[in-house]
Structure formats: C-alpha cells, structure tokens
Design a protein around this motif. Structure first.
Motif, PDB file in Angstrom:
ATOM      1  N   ILE A   1       7.158  -4.019   1.474  1.00 49.48           N
ATOM      2  CA  ILE A   1       6.802  -4.450   0.124  1.00 49.48           C
ATOM      3  C   ILE A   1       8.030  -4.319  -0.767  1.00 49.48           C
ATOM      4  N   THR A   2       8.034  -5.060  -1.836  1.00 48.03           N
ATOM      5  CA  THR A   2       9.183  -5.086  -2.735  1.00 48.03           C
ATOM      6  C   THR A   2       9.197  -3.871  -3.668  1.00 48.03           C
ATOM      7  N   ASP A   3      10.336  -3.662  -4.269  1.00 49.83           N
ATOM      8  CA  ASP A   3      10.487  -2.620  -5.274  1.00 49.83           C
ATOM      9  C   ASP A   3       9.486  -2.846  -6.403  1.00 49.83           C
ATOM     10  N   TYR A   4       9.329  -4.091  -6.810  1.00 48.06           N
ATOM     11  CA  TYR A   4       8.360  -4.438  -7.857  1.00 48.06           C
ATOM     12  C   TYR A   4       6.955  -3.991  -7.449  1.00 48.06           C
ATOM     13  N   ALA A   5       6.549  -4.293  -6.211  1.00 49.51           N
ATOM     14  CA  ALA A   5       5.208  -3.942  -5.737  1.00 49.51           C
ATOM     15  C   ALA A   5       4.992  -2.440  -5.733  1.00 49.51           C
ATOM     16  N   GLN A   6       5.967  -1.690  -5.231  1.00 49.32           N
ATOM     17  CA  GLN A   6       5.781  -0.241  -5.170  1.00 49.32           C
ATOM     18  C   GLN A   6       5.707   0.366  -6.566  1.00 49.32           C
ATOM     19  N   ARG A   7       6.433  -0.213  -7.516  1.00 51.47           N
ATOM     20  CA  ARG A   7       6.366   0.285  -8.897  1.00 51.47           C
ATOM     21  C   ARG A   7       4.996  -0.002  -9.508  1.00 51.47           C
ATOM     22  N   GLU A   8       4.463  -1.184  -9.215  1.00 47.66           N
ATOM     23  CA  GLU A   8       3.137  -1.540  -9.730  1.00 47.66           C
ATOM     24  C   GLU A   8       2.045  -0.661  -9.125  1.00 47.66           C
ATOM     25  N   LEU A   9       2.187  -0.344  -7.836  1.00 52.21           N
ATOM     26  CA  LEU A   9       1.188   0.488  -7.168  1.00 52.21           C
ATOM     27  C   LEU A   9       1.274   1.946  -7.594  1.00 52.21           C
ATOM     28  N   SER A  10       2.459   2.413  -7.926  1.00 51.61           N
ATOM     29  CA  SER A  10       2.714   3.808  -8.270  1.00 51.61           C
ATOM     30  C   SER A  10       2.763   4.639  -6.993  1.00 51.61           C
ATOM     31  N   ASP A  11       2.297   5.859  -7.030  1.00 56.35           N
ATOM     32  CA  ASP A  11       2.436   6.775  -5.897  1.00 56.35           C
ATOM     33  C   ASP A  11       1.568   6.339  -4.714  1.00 56.35           C
ATOM     34  N   ILE A  12       2.224   5.949  -3.618  1.00 48.39           N
ATOM     35  CA  ILE A  12       1.508   5.505  -2.418  1.00 48.39           C
ATOM     36  C   ILE A  12       1.129   6.741  -1.614  1.00 48.39           C
ATOM     37  N   VAL A  13      -0.165   6.828  -1.246  1.00 51.55           N
ATOM     38  CA  VAL A  13      -0.672   8.023  -0.577  1.00 51.55           C
ATOM     39  C   VAL A  13      -1.160   7.773   0.847  1.00 51.55           C
ATOM     40  N   PHE A  14      -1.363   6.491   1.222  1.00 56.92           N
ATOM     41  CA  PHE A  14      -1.871   6.193   2.559  1.00 56.92           C
ATOM     42  C   PHE A  14      -1.508   4.760   2.926  1.00 56.92           C
ATOM     43  N   VAL A  15      -1.194   4.548   4.205  1.00 59.86           N
ATOM     44  CA  VAL A  15      -0.877   3.210   4.706  1.00 59.86           C
ATOM     45  C   VAL A  15      -1.619   2.996   6.019  1.00 59.86           C
ATOM     46  N   GLU A  16      -2.336   1.896   6.122  1.00 58.37           N
ATOM     47  CA  GLU A  16      -2.971   1.493   7.382  1.00 58.37           C
ATOM     48  C   GLU A  16      -2.185   0.304   7.918  1.00 58.37           C
ATOM     49  N   LEU A  17      -1.555   0.483   9.078  1.00 53.97           N
ATOM     50  CA  LEU A  17      -0.678  -0.535   9.649  1.00 53.97           C
ATOM     51  C   LEU A  17      -1.385  -1.305  10.762  1.00 53.97           C
ATOM     52  N   PRO A  18      -0.896  -2.512  11.071  1.00 52.07           N
ATOM     53  CA  PRO A  18      -1.497  -3.277  12.172  1.00 52.07           C
ATOM     54  C   PRO A  18      -1.169  -2.635  13.520  1.00 52.07           C
ATOM     55  N   ALA A  19      -1.958  -2.944  14.511  1.00 47.40           N
ATOM     56  CA  ALA A  19      -1.704  -2.439  15.863  1.00 47.40           C
ATOM     57  C   ALA A  19      -0.578  -3.236  16.507  1.00 47.40           C
ATOM     58  N   ILE A  20       0.246  -2.537  17.278  1.00 42.60           N
ATOM     59  CA  ILE A  20       1.294  -3.214  18.038  1.00 42.60           C
ATOM     60  C   ILE A  20       0.632  -4.192  18.994  1.00 42.60           C
ATOM     61  N   GLY A  21       1.188  -5.387  19.093  1.00 46.42           N
ATOM     62  CA  GLY A  21       0.629  -6.430  19.939  1.00 46.42           C
ATOM     63  C   GLY A  21      -0.304  -7.380  19.213  1.00 46.42           C
ATOM     64  N   THR A  22      -0.668  -7.050  17.973  1.00 48.98           N
ATOM     65  CA  THR A  22      -1.532  -7.921  17.179  1.00 48.98           C
ATOM     66  C   THR A  22      -0.801  -9.212  16.836  1.00 48.98           C
ATOM     67  N   HIS A  23      -1.490 -10.335  16.978  1.00 49.72           N
ATOM     68  CA  HIS A  23      -0.922 -11.616  16.564  1.00 49.72           C
ATOM     69  C   HIS A  23      -1.377 -11.875  15.133  1.00 49.72           C
ATOM     70  N   VAL A  24      -0.421 -12.125  14.245  1.00 49.16           N
ATOM     71  CA  VAL A  24      -0.734 -12.338  12.831  1.00 49.16           C
ATOM     72  C   VAL A  24      -0.313 -13.740  12.402  1.00 49.16           C
ATOM     73  N   GLN A  25      -1.032 -14.256  11.439  1.00 50.47           N
ATOM     74  CA  GLN A  25      -0.728 -15.554  10.852  1.00 50.47           C
ATOM     75  C   GLN A  25      -0.081 -15.348   9.488  1.00 50.47           C
ATOM     76  N   ARG A  26       0.791 -16.249   9.109  1.00 49.33           N
ATOM     77  CA  ARG A  26       1.384 -16.188   7.769  1.00 49.33           C
ATOM     78  C   ARG A  26       0.259 -16.202   6.737  1.00 49.33           C
ATOM     79  N   GLY A  27       0.299 -15.277   5.793  1.00 51.51           N
ATOM     80  CA  GLY A  27      -0.709 -15.200   4.746  1.00 51.51           C
ATOM     81  C   GLY A  27      -1.931 -14.361   5.094  1.00 51.51           C
ATOM     82  N   GLN A  28      -2.004 -13.873   6.331  1.00 51.62           N
ATOM     83  CA  GLN A  28      -3.139 -13.048   6.765  1.00 51.62           C
ATOM     84  C   GLN A  28      -2.958 -11.607   6.293  1.00 51.62           C
ATOM     85  N   ALA A  29      -4.045 -10.991   5.810  1.00 52.68           N
ATOM     86  CA  ALA A  29      -4.007  -9.569   5.470  1.00 52.68           C
ATOM     87  C   ALA A  29      -3.871  -8.778   6.760  1.00 52.68           C
TER      88      ALA A  29
END
Length: 134
Positions: free
Chosen positions: A27-55
């Motif tokens: 995420i960009t510097d702008y995004a992290q500033r807007e979010l403020s203190d980040i406390v948790f991140v849920e990441l995709p699983a390795i091997g997952t196929h993702v599409q552009r624009g997909q959450a």
C-alpha cells in the motif's frame, strides 16, 4: 509524502513494483497515513490465483478495516510473514519492509491501466487536471 518513481499505482492506493515477471505489492504512503495505526493484516495464501482488481487481503487499523486489491493478475508466490508479528511495518516502511505479497504477473500489459507516479501524485492531491498523453 513519498511516491517512489520505480513503480505503478492503483486508484485504490496499492503499488506494484515489477522486476521481470515478478511484482511486489503493497500500500502507498498515502494509504497508510489515511488508515493510521495498522494492527492486523490478513494476506492471501501462497499459490492463490488473483485477478487485477480482486480483493485479496485485508488490513485492519485502529480506524477501520480495508480490503487490498491486486493491481495485476497472477499467482501469489510469497507473502510478507513479518507482518503477522509487526503489522506496523506498513506504517513505518510502506515501500520497503511493509510490502504485502509478490505475484507472478501474467499480463504485464495491465500496468497500462495503472497510474504513473506523477499521475498518482495528482490523484492524491485532488487534482482534476489530467497529465498530457504521451
């Protein structure tokens, strides 16, 4: 506000750094500033196929939870496991140690739909003026 010139940006405030067919995503510097203190991140699983624009990931801050969208289509090759213990890395170093995941980019031409650093800077500044088309 930092906007490195070596990567592409999405309108939803993710960045893509291409190194051959491998793309680092964060995420960009702008995004992290807007979010403020980040406390948790849920990441995709390795091997997952993702599409552009997909959450593909979720970030929780003291303010809100936000989806992270993939800026390109591909397979998730690696995730930043350090974020499980230190999600605040996204606040302190969003373009370095705070990266989210790496993907094998299947369609490099998708970068044409992303923003250049200059265009992204205008976007976050609220500029309505479009840069000249090359």
């Amino acid at each position: 506000m930092k906007i490195p010139t070596d990567r592409f940006y999405s309108r939803s405030h993710e960045w893509l750094l291409l190194e051959g067919q491998i793309g680092g995503v964060g995420i960009t510097d702008y995004a992290q500033r807007e979010l403020s203190d980040i406390v948790f991140v849920e990441l995709p699983a390795i091997g997952t196929h993702v599409q552009r624009g997909q959450a593909v990931a979720t970030i929780e801050s003291v303010k809100a939870a936000s989806d992270i969208y993939s800026p390109a289509t591909g397979e998730v090759l690696e995730v930043n496991t350090a974020l499980a213990q230190e999600p605040g890395l996204m606040n302190t170093d969003p373009y370095g140690k705070g990266w989210l995941f790496r993907i094998r980019v299947e369609a490099p031409e998708e970068t044409e739909r992303l923003e250049s650093p200059e265009t992204y800077a205008k976007l976050i500044a609220g500029s309505t003026e479009s840069p000249p088309t090359p």
